[in-house]
Each structure stands twice: as C-alpha cells, then as structure tokens.
Design an enzyme around this catalytic site. Structure first.
Site, PDB file in Angstrom:
ATOM      1  N   THR A  63       0.867  -1.183   0.000  1.00 40.24           N
ATOM      2  CA  THR A  63       0.000   0.000   0.000  1.00 40.24           C
ATOM      3  C   THR A  63       0.900   1.227   0.000  1.00 40.24           C
ATOM      4  OG1 THR A  63      -1.700  -1.132   1.278  1.00 40.24           O
ATOM      5  CG2 THR A  63      -1.793   1.265   1.253  1.00 40.24           C
ATOM      6  N   LYS A  83      -7.779   1.725  -2.987  1.00 42.68           N
ATOM      7  CA  LYS A  83      -7.475   1.333  -1.602  1.00 42.68           C
ATOM      8  C   LYS A  83      -7.607   2.527  -0.648  1.00 42.68           C
ATOM      9  CE  LYS A  83      -5.148  -0.771   1.842  1.00 42.68           C
ATOM     10  NZ  LYS A  83      -5.533  -1.930   2.593  1.00 42.68           N
ATOM     11  N   LYS A 112      -1.790   5.402   8.559  1.00 43.06           N
ATOM     12  CA  LYS A 112      -0.979   5.407   7.326  1.00 43.06           C
ATOM     13  C   LYS A 112      -1.872   5.653   6.100  1.00 43.06           C
ATOM     14  CE  LYS A 112       1.514   2.456   4.143  1.00 43.06           C
ATOM     15  NZ  LYS A 112       1.967   1.145   3.721  1.00 43.06           N
TER      16      LYS A 112
HETATM   17  P1  NAD Z   1       5.969  -5.765   7.231  1.00 39.54           P
HETATM   18  O1  NAD Z   1       6.783  -4.632   7.729  1.00 39.54           O
HETATM   19  O2  NAD Z   1       5.653  -6.905   8.149  1.00 39.54           O
HETATM   20  O3  NAD Z   1       6.684  -6.414   5.923  1.00 39.54           O
HETATM   21  C1  NAD Z   1       7.439  -5.687   4.982  1.00 39.54           C
HETATM   22  C2  NAD Z   1       8.692  -6.489   4.690  1.00 39.54           C
HETATM   23  O4  NAD Z   1       9.458  -5.815   3.679  1.00 39.54           O
HETATM   24  C3  NAD Z   1       9.621  -6.642   5.910  1.00 39.54           C
HETATM   25  O5  NAD Z   1       9.847  -8.020   6.161  1.00 39.54           O
HETATM   26  C4  NAD Z   1      10.879  -5.906   5.491  1.00 39.54           C
HETATM   27  O6  NAD Z   1      12.064  -6.487   6.024  1.00 39.54           O
HETATM   28  C5  NAD Z   1      10.818  -6.030   3.981  1.00 39.54           C
HETATM   29  N1  NAD Z   1      11.670  -5.061   3.289  1.00 39.54           N
HETATM   30  C6  NAD Z   1      11.751  -3.725   3.507  1.00 39.54           C
HETATM   31  N2  NAD Z   1      12.656  -3.176   2.658  1.00 39.54           N
HETATM   32  C7  NAD Z   1      13.113  -4.199   1.888  1.00 39.54           C
HETATM   33  C8  NAD Z   1      14.075  -4.276   0.837  1.00 39.54           C
HETATM   34  N3  NAD Z   1      14.733  -3.188   0.425  1.00 39.54           N
HETATM   35  N4  NAD Z   1      14.315  -5.465   0.276  1.00 39.54           N
HETATM   36  C9  NAD Z   1      13.660  -6.581   0.713  1.00 39.54           C
HETATM   37  N5  NAD Z   1      12.751  -6.581   1.699  1.00 39.54           N
HETATM   38  C10 NAD Z   1      12.494  -5.393   2.289  1.00 39.54           C
HETATM   39  O7  NAD Z   1       4.632  -5.128   6.641  1.00 39.54           O
HETATM   40  P2  NAD Z   1       3.261  -5.900   6.285  1.00 39.54           P
HETATM   41  O8  NAD Z   1       2.341  -5.854   7.452  1.00 39.54           O
HETATM   42  O9  NAD Z   1       3.609  -7.197   5.645  1.00 39.54           O
HETATM   43  O10 NAD Z   1       2.656  -4.890   5.199  1.00 39.54           O
HETATM   44  C11 NAD Z   1       3.164  -4.826   3.878  1.00 39.54           C
HETATM   45  C12 NAD Z   1       2.313  -3.869   3.072  1.00 39.54           C
HETATM   46  O11 NAD Z   1       0.954  -4.338   3.064  1.00 39.54           O
HETATM   47  C13 NAD Z   1       2.280  -2.439   3.634  1.00 39.54           C
HETATM   48  O12 NAD Z   1       2.325  -1.546   2.567  1.00 39.54           O
HETATM   49  C14 NAD Z   1       0.954  -2.387   4.372  1.00 39.54           C
HETATM   50  O13 NAD Z   1       0.424  -1.088   4.431  1.00 39.54           O
HETATM   51  C15 NAD Z   1       0.092  -3.306   3.519  1.00 39.54           C
HETATM   52  N6  NAD Z   1      -1.043  -3.928   4.228  1.00 39.54           N
HETATM   53  C16 NAD Z   1      -0.832  -4.509   5.435  1.00 39.54           C
HETATM   54  C17 NAD Z   1      -1.925  -5.086   6.084  1.00 39.54           C
HETATM   55  C18 NAD Z   1      -1.743  -5.752   7.430  1.00 39.54           C
HETATM   56  O14 NAD Z   1      -2.754  -6.072   8.085  1.00 39.54           O
HETATM   57  N7  NAD Z   1      -0.511  -6.016   7.894  1.00 39.54           N
HETATM   58  C19 NAD Z   1      -3.206  -5.069   5.508  1.00 39.54           C
HETATM   59  C20 NAD Z   1      -3.356  -4.496   4.243  1.00 39.54           C
HETATM   60  C21 NAD Z   1      -2.255  -3.926   3.611  1.00 39.54           C
END
Ligand code: NAD
Length: 298
Positions: free
Chosen positions: A96, A171, A246
C-alpha cells in the site's frame, strides 16, 4: 506453474508467498531480515540474498513492502527489479503506497518494456493466510489478465480498478470511507451512552435504518452486538490504528496533490494521529471509541 520472485516476506508477504508455494509455483524469496528468509525456506520456498538473485529467471516478480520509499528503492537503480528483471516479466506490487510513486514506478517499468500492476490488498494477515484477500488492481488490460491467475492463488476478490495507480487510488478512497465511518459510528455510541440509550437498541435500530454501514454491522466498536468484532476481545487488532493512520495520511497526500477538499478525512487523520500518539498504534482501529469516550485508550 510459474517461476516467481517474491520480495518482502513480512507479516503479509510471508503467508502470501507460502500460498503461491502451496499452489505449486516455484517461489524465490528475498527479504532484508534473515529470520523471514529462514521461515520462508522452512515452508518450501527458495531463498536468496539479493533482489538481483530473486528476479533472475522469474516470469513474475511480486513485492510486498512497507511504503513508497521502499518500493522506489527496490524497483529502481542498477541493483533493482526493473534493471534486472528478465524480458517479458510481469511486475506486481502489492504494497500500500502513494498513488504518485505507484505511477512513477509503473512508468519506469513501461520504459523498460515491462508490464506492471499495482495490486494493494485488504483483508489483513488473516486474509493473507487464508488466501481470501481482496486485490484492487491498477494497470493495463493485458497486465491484469496475466496477473489475475496468480492473485487468485492469494485472494478471493480480484478487481480491476483501471490504469496504473488506480489500485492504490481505490485502496485509499475505500479506507478513507472506513476511517470516517468508524469515527462516526463510535461517536454515535458514545452519545447514546450519555443519553441512556442501550448499545444493543442503537445497533438493532441503526443496522436496519439509514445509519447502517460496515463499521456498524460487521465491525461494531462496542462489545455485544457483533460477537466477532475486535471490541469483544479488548480491541486486539485486526487492522491496527497505525495502519489506518498510514492510509488516511496517504489519502490526505493524494487530496492535497489533486486540490481535493476532504475536511472529514482530514479530521479523521488528525484524530487517528492523536489516538496513535497515546501509545495505541497497535490497538485495533475500532478502539478509537475508547479515545473518543475519554477512556485510557492504549
Ligand atoms: P511488514 O513490515 O511486516 O513487511 C514488509 C517487509 O518488507 C519486511 O519483512 C521488510 O524487512 C521487507 N523489506 C523492507 N525493505 C526491503 C528491501 N529493500 N528489500 C527486501 N525486503 C524489504 O509489513 P506488512 O504488514 O507485511 O505490510 C506490507 C504492506 O501491506 C504495507 O504496505 C501495508 O500497508 C500493507 N497492508 C498490510 C496489512 C496488514 O494487516 N498487515 C493489511 C493491508 C495492507
């Protein structure tokens, strides 16, 4: 079955990538956090130590990253996805992020003759694990048609929202409605309390009258009327207040960038900002009712 490179194996990416493995795809994962790689390897994924290795030989590259700056960094530069993806690869960003960055990255992919879609999700970690996510997809018709079968392995509703960036637009507009409506429903319950009107009575009336909405009927912010809502388990998330904040901030950024007047959404962002600042960022976003009531929120 496809060779897939998956970058970003966090709370959402990990279960999504595991569902692709379960569907029979060969999935090569990369994350900067070593423990995430170990967990993915234990679930049958291949793991590598760089973006370049993750995209080598991948017909499809999927990313699930925290925010726009991470997406720009992962896709751009000499070591990034666009410079190293194989000819004809389809790029799918499920993070997102802001609409502007989504369109910039899609345009850079297009300049390198690579098809790309933005495909943010709703449904949270539970939906990611159960492969019941909703995907809101922005991109060309052909790119959408190629992405859909893969997204079907991770979700239940796959909706084509239009051209590049429109998945992100859908979204943030949806979550803007949600943030505002949750505050509205919560304020009504707090006023009802002051007026001596029972929670269940207000629910029974409004859920069949003109006040009905998802924040009331599915995610009711008081315990009782909807037994599955987070209010019944101490506002354990669910969808955290930080995540709502966010998305409301992304909506405000988009509103400012397009000269759109969104006074209620601006107020909702400010209220969620204050709520998160009390230490309640990891509380479910429906816990905003405790803040509005003046309870100790966190
Ligand atoms: P998270 O922080 O758990 O996962 C993100 C991952 O990306 C981490 O493991 C991090 O180490 C990795 N990362 C960051 N920079 C990187 C790079 N340069 N190379 C490789 N890996 C890298 O976040 P999440 O909860 O999994 O959310 C991910 C996305 O989904 C976000 O944009 C969030 O807004 C969206 N989202 C989350 C939810 C939820 O309930 N968690 C729901 C809908 C949407």
């Amino acid at each position: 079955m496809a060779n897939i490179g998956f970058i970003g194996l966090g709370n959402m990416g990990s279960p999504m990538a595991i569902n692709l493995v379960k569907a029979g795809h060969s999935v090569t994962g990369f994350d900067i956090v070593t423990e995430n790689l170990d967990e993915f390897a234990a679930s049958g994924g291949n793991v590598v130590g760089s973006i370049t290795d993750a995209v080598a030989g991948a017909e499809i590259v999927i990313t699930m990253l925290p925010a726009g700056k991470h997406v720009s960094a992962v896709y751009g530069g000499d070591d990034g996805v666009i410079a190293n993806a194989v000819a004809g690869a389809l790029l799918i960003d499920c993070s997102t992020i802001d609409v502007t960055t989504a369109r910039e990255v899609a345009s850079a992919a297009g300049a390198a003759s690579l098809e790309m879609v933005d495909a943010p999700v709703s449904g949270g970690v539970v939906g990611a694990q159960a492969a019941t996510l909703t995907f809101m997809v922005g991109g060309g018709d052909e790119a959408f048609a190629r992405a859909k079968p893969l997204l079907d392995n991770m979700g239940q509703n796959i909706i084509h929202a239009g051209g590049p960036g429109n998945g992100q637009a859908a979204k943030i507009c949806n979550n803007m409605i949600l943030g505002i409506s949750m505050i509205g429903v919560s304020e009504a319950f707090v006023l009802a309390e002051k007026l001596g009107l029972d929670h269940q009575k207000l629910f029974d009336i409004s859920s069949t009258a003109s006040g009905q909405c998802w924040s009331l009927t599915t995610y009711c912010p008081v315990p009782g009327p909807v037994p599955t809502s987070p209010a019944n388990r101490g506002y354990e998330a669910g969808f955290t207040a930080d995540m709502m904040l966010k998305d409301l901030r992304l909506a405000q950024e988009a509103a400012n960038g397009t000269g759109t007047t969104t006074p209620l959404a601006a107020e909702a962002a400010a209220i969620y900002g204050l709520f998160a600042a009390t230490g309640a960022g990891s509380v479910d976003f429906s816990g905003i009712i405790r803040f509005l009531r003046g309870d100790n929120a966190s």
